[in-house]
Design a protein around this motif. Structure first.
Motif, PDB file in Angstrom:
ATOM      1  N   SER A  55       6.619   5.723   2.404  1.00  0.00           N
ATOM      2  CA  SER A  55       6.508   4.674   1.393  1.00  0.00           C
ATOM      3  C   SER A  55       5.067   4.551   0.914  1.00  0.00           C
ATOM      4  O   SER A  55       4.822   4.285  -0.257  1.00  0.00           O
ATOM      5  N   THR A  56       4.107   4.804   1.808  1.00  0.00           N
ATOM      6  CA  THR A  56       2.692   4.788   1.427  1.00  0.00           C
ATOM      7  C   THR A  56       2.350   6.048   0.632  1.00  0.00           C
ATOM      8  O   THR A  56       1.722   5.977  -0.426  1.00  0.00           O
ATOM      9  N   GLU A  57       2.772   7.194   1.128  1.00  0.00           N
ATOM     10  CA  GLU A  57       2.427   8.466   0.490  1.00  0.00           C
ATOM     11  C   GLU A  57       3.062   8.631  -0.894  1.00  0.00           C
ATOM     12  O   GLU A  57       2.487   9.283  -1.765  1.00  0.00           O
ATOM     13  N   LEU A  58       4.226   8.059  -1.093  1.00  0.00           N
ATOM     14  CA  LEU A  58       4.940   8.221  -2.369  1.00  0.00           C
ATOM     15  C   LEU A  58       4.896   6.955  -3.227  1.00  0.00           C
ATOM     16  O   LEU A  58       5.678   6.814  -4.169  1.00  0.00           O
ATOM     17  N   GLU A  59       3.972   6.061  -2.906  1.00  0.00           N
ATOM     18  CA  GLU A  59       3.848   4.803  -3.648  1.00  0.00           C
ATOM     19  C   GLU A  59       3.649   5.093  -5.132  1.00  0.00           C
ATOM     20  O   GLU A  59       2.894   5.984  -5.504  1.00  0.00           O
ATOM     21  N   GLU A  84      10.388  14.452  -3.299  1.00  0.00           N
ATOM     22  CA  GLU A  84       9.528  15.005  -4.343  1.00  0.00           C
ATOM     23  C   GLU A  84      10.306  15.928  -5.284  1.00  0.00           C
ATOM     24  O   GLU A  84       9.990  16.032  -6.467  1.00  0.00           O
ATOM     25  N   SER A  85      11.355  16.566  -4.785  1.00  0.00           N
ATOM     26  CA  SER A  85      12.156  17.451  -5.642  1.00  0.00           C
ATOM     27  C   SER A  85      13.098  16.658  -6.557  1.00  0.00           C
ATOM     28  O   SER A  85      13.572  17.188  -7.552  1.00  0.00           O
ATOM     29  N   LYS A  86      13.366  15.393  -6.209  1.00  0.00           N
ATOM     30  CA  LYS A  86      14.322  14.583  -6.976  1.00  0.00           C
ATOM     31  C   LYS A  86      13.657  13.618  -7.954  1.00  0.00           C
ATOM     32  O   LYS A  86      14.290  13.162  -8.893  1.00  0.00           O
TER      33      LYS A  86
END
Length: 103
Positions: free
Chosen positions: A42-46, A100-102
């Protein structure tokens, strides 16, 4: 911080953008293992995807609506509509690559 959502606010919480929802329960060992993985993601993909949780013991209506038969189950939503369902514990790198692919 991952937000816990309920039957009452589920539609509101999943209506905009990408939302990855983890259906879990306190008594589920793999769910507890998945918690820290989702916290990190959740932090990395914020800003790309929101990660939220639904406790199926407390929110049975939404779990039934989406056919949650085993946990952990995660569903990726885009603008309120389910895109794909993943079941079982997944390692962080596998989930990150999937998301990341979606998105």
């Amino acid at each position: 911080m991952i937000k816990n959502i309920t039957d009452a606010n589920f539609n509101e919480e999943t209506k905009d953008g990408y939302v990855f929802v983890d259906f879990w329960a306190e008594w589920c060992g793999p769910c507890r293992m998945l918690g820290p993985v989702l916290d990190e993601l959740s932090t990395e993909l914020e800003g790309k995807v929101e990660i939220k949780k639904v406790n199926i013991d407390e929110n049975q209506a939404i779990a039934q609506q989406y056919g949650i038969m085993s946990i952990p189950t995660m569903i990726l939503f885009k603008d309120g509509l389910p895109v794909e369902k993943i079941q079982g514990f997944q390692p962080k790198q596998a989930l990150k690559q999937y998301l990341e692919s979606k998105i």
